[in-house]
Design a protein around this motif. Structure first.
Motif, PDB file in Angstrom:
ATOM      1  N   ASP A  54     -23.978 -29.856 -44.716  1.00  0.00           N
ATOM      2  CA  ASP A  54     -22.780 -29.615 -43.907  1.00  0.00           C
ATOM      3  C   ASP A  54     -23.129 -29.039 -42.545  1.00  0.00           C
ATOM      4  OD1 ASP A  54     -20.151 -29.456 -43.198  1.00  0.00           O
ATOM      5  OD2 ASP A  54     -19.582 -28.028 -44.749  1.00  0.00           O
ATOM      6  N   CYS A  55     -22.455 -29.544 -41.529  1.00  0.00           N
ATOM      7  CA  CYS A  55     -22.726 -29.128 -40.159  1.00  0.00           C
ATOM      8  C   CYS A  55     -21.426 -28.776 -39.431  1.00  0.00           C
ATOM      9  CB  CYS A  55     -23.444 -30.274 -39.430  1.00  0.00           C
ATOM     10  SG  CYS A  55     -24.072 -29.872 -37.795  1.00  0.00           S
ATOM     11  N   GLY A  56     -20.341 -28.735 -40.146  1.00  0.00           N
ATOM     12  CA  GLY A  56     -19.057 -28.503 -39.495  1.00  0.00           C
ATOM     13  C   GLY A  56     -18.220 -27.479 -40.230  1.00  0.00           C
ATOM     14  N   TYR A  57     -16.945 -27.695 -40.173  1.00  0.00           N
ATOM     15  CA  TYR A  57     -15.960 -26.828 -40.810  1.00  0.00           C
ATOM     16  C   TYR A  57     -14.815 -27.728 -41.267  1.00  0.00           C
ATOM     17  CZ  TYR A  57     -14.346 -27.340 -35.996  1.00  0.00           C
ATOM     18  OH  TYR A  57     -13.992 -27.861 -34.778  1.00  0.00           O
ATOM     19  N   PRO A  58     -13.943 -27.233 -42.148  1.00  0.00           N
ATOM     20  CA  PRO A  58     -12.848 -28.079 -42.622  1.00  0.00           C
ATOM     21  C   PRO A  58     -12.009 -28.620 -41.461  1.00  0.00           C
ATOM     22  CG  PRO A  58     -13.005 -26.109 -43.958  1.00  0.00           C
ATOM     23  CD  PRO A  58     -13.957 -25.928 -42.800  1.00  0.00           C
ATOM     24  N   GLN A  59     -11.649 -29.881 -41.554  1.00  0.00           N
ATOM     25  CA  GLN A  59     -10.806 -30.572 -40.570  1.00  0.00           C
ATOM     26  C   GLN A  59     -11.468 -30.779 -39.212  1.00  0.00           C
ATOM     27  OE1 GLN A  59      -8.046 -31.847 -41.921  1.00  0.00           O
ATOM     28  NE2 GLN A  59      -8.598 -30.759 -43.783  1.00  0.00           N
ATOM     29  N   PRO A  95     -27.888 -40.379 -47.225  1.00  0.00           N
ATOM     30  CA  PRO A  95     -27.094 -40.616 -48.428  1.00  0.00           C
ATOM     31  C   PRO A  95     -26.097 -39.473 -48.639  1.00  0.00           C
ATOM     32  CG  PRO A  95     -29.420 -40.975 -48.878  1.00  0.00           C
ATOM     33  CD  PRO A  95     -29.323 -40.361 -47.513  1.00  0.00           C
ATOM     34  N   PRO A  96     -24.877 -39.779 -49.076  1.00  0.00           N
ATOM     35  CA  PRO A  96     -23.863 -38.733 -49.239  1.00  0.00           C
ATOM     36  C   PRO A  96     -24.337 -37.529 -50.044  1.00  0.00           C
ATOM     37  CG  PRO A  96     -22.839 -40.869 -49.464  1.00  0.00           C
ATOM     38  CD  PRO A  96     -24.328 -41.115 -49.352  1.00  0.00           C
ATOM     39  N   LYS A  97     -25.126 -37.758 -51.099  1.00  0.00           N
ATOM     40  CA  LYS A  97     -25.578 -36.636 -51.937  1.00  0.00           C
ATOM     41  C   LYS A  97     -26.588 -35.732 -51.224  1.00  0.00           C
ATOM     42  CE  LYS A  97     -29.270 -39.124 -54.327  1.00  0.00           C
ATOM     43  NZ  LYS A  97     -30.387 -38.339 -53.865  1.00  0.00           N
ATOM     44  N   ASP A  98     -27.196 -36.221 -50.144  1.00  0.00           N
ATOM     45  CA  ASP A  98     -28.219 -35.456 -49.436  1.00  0.00           C
ATOM     46  C   ASP A  98     -27.702 -34.806 -48.151  1.00  0.00           C
ATOM     47  OD1 ASP A  98     -30.091 -36.174 -51.364  1.00  0.00           O
ATOM     48  OD2 ASP A  98     -30.718 -37.956 -50.257  1.00  0.00           O
ATOM     49  N   ARG A  99     -26.422 -34.940 -47.863  1.00  0.00           N
ATOM     50  CA  ARG A  99     -25.872 -34.408 -46.617  1.00  0.00           C
ATOM     51  C   ARG A  99     -25.821 -32.884 -46.623  1.00  0.00           C
ATOM     52  NH1 ARG A  99     -20.737 -38.460 -45.661  1.00  0.00           N
ATOM     53  NH2 ARG A  99     -21.996 -40.334 -45.367  1.00  0.00           N
ATOM     54  N   ARG A 132     -16.134 -41.892 -44.621  1.00  0.00           N
ATOM     55  CA  ARG A 132     -15.870 -42.949 -45.603  1.00  0.00           C
ATOM     56  C   ARG A 132     -16.044 -42.507 -47.048  1.00  0.00           C
ATOM     57  NH1 ARG A 132     -19.791 -47.388 -43.437  1.00  0.00           N
ATOM     58  NH2 ARG A 132     -20.901 -45.508 -42.868  1.00  0.00           N
ATOM     59  N   THR A 133     -16.734 -41.400 -47.312  1.00  0.00           N
ATOM     60  CA  THR A 133     -16.989 -40.966 -48.680  1.00  0.00           C
ATOM     61  C   THR A 133     -16.292 -39.638 -48.953  1.00  0.00           C
ATOM     62  OG1 THR A 133     -19.173 -42.009 -48.554  1.00  0.00           O
ATOM     63  CG2 THR A 133     -18.792 -40.505 -50.391  1.00  0.00           C
ATOM     64  N   PRO A 134     -15.250 -39.626 -49.791  1.00  0.00           N
ATOM     65  CA  PRO A 134     -14.569 -38.373 -50.101  1.00  0.00           C
ATOM     66  C   PRO A 134     -15.445 -37.466 -50.969  1.00  0.00           C
ATOM     67  CG  PRO A 134     -13.607 -40.186 -51.364  1.00  0.00           C
ATOM     68  CD  PRO A 134     -14.650 -40.780 -50.458  1.00  0.00           C
ATOM     69  N   GLY A 135     -15.230 -36.163 -50.828  1.00  0.00           N
ATOM     70  CA  GLY A 135     -15.920 -35.197 -51.676  1.00  0.00           C
ATOM     71  C   GLY A 135     -17.295 -34.779 -51.205  1.00  0.00           C
ATOM     72  N   VAL A 136     -17.725 -35.248 -50.037  1.00  0.00           N
ATOM     73  CA  VAL A 136     -19.015 -34.846 -49.471  1.00  0.00           C
ATOM     74  C   VAL A 136     -18.776 -34.441 -48.027  1.00  0.00           C
ATOM     75  CG1 VAL A 136     -20.353 -36.370 -50.983  1.00  0.00           C
ATOM     76  CG2 VAL A 136     -19.628 -37.187 -48.745  1.00  0.00           C
ATOM     77  N   PRO A 137     -19.714 -33.704 -47.418  1.00  0.00           N
ATOM     78  CA  PRO A 137     -19.524 -33.339 -46.003  1.00  0.00           C
ATOM     79  C   PRO A 137     -19.396 -34.582 -45.122  1.00  0.00           C
ATOM     80  CG  PRO A 137     -21.301 -32.040 -46.962  1.00  0.00           C
ATOM     81  CD  PRO A 137     -20.934 -33.100 -47.969  1.00  0.00           C
TER      82      PRO A 137
END
Length: 80
Positions: free
Chosen positions: A41-46, A35-39, A62-67
């Motif tokens: 982060d595993c990367g970096y911007p872009q 779920p988006p709220k439980d993600r 597909r979901t803005p504002g989450v990793p």
């Protein structure tokens, strides 16, 4: 707990049959149903989808504002 696993399986099957599921190299599709709220982060911007997957992570933009590049669920192995 078994009901939760059943719902997760049904969700994965529904996504797979609808064409929404993505291919992840080295990961099962169920590991990337986070779920988006439980993600986590595993990367970096872009980060690109390819670079994200090469890190062993899932990518879903597909979901803005989450990793978009996030850590997969860990599969557990049952032993008796």
């Amino acid at each position: 707990m078994e009901a939760r696993a059943l719902w997760l399986l049904l969700l994965v099957l529904a996504l797979g049959s609808s064409g929404w599921a993505q291919e992840y190299i080295g990961l099962s599709a169920s590991q990337c149903v986070v779920p988006p709220k439980d993600r986590v982060d595993c990367g970096y911007p872009q980060i690109t989808e390819r670079d994200c997957n090469n890190r062993g992570c899932c990518f879903d933009s597909r979901t803005p504002g989450v990793p978009w590049c996030f850590k997969p669920l860990q599969e557990t192995e049952c032993t008796f």
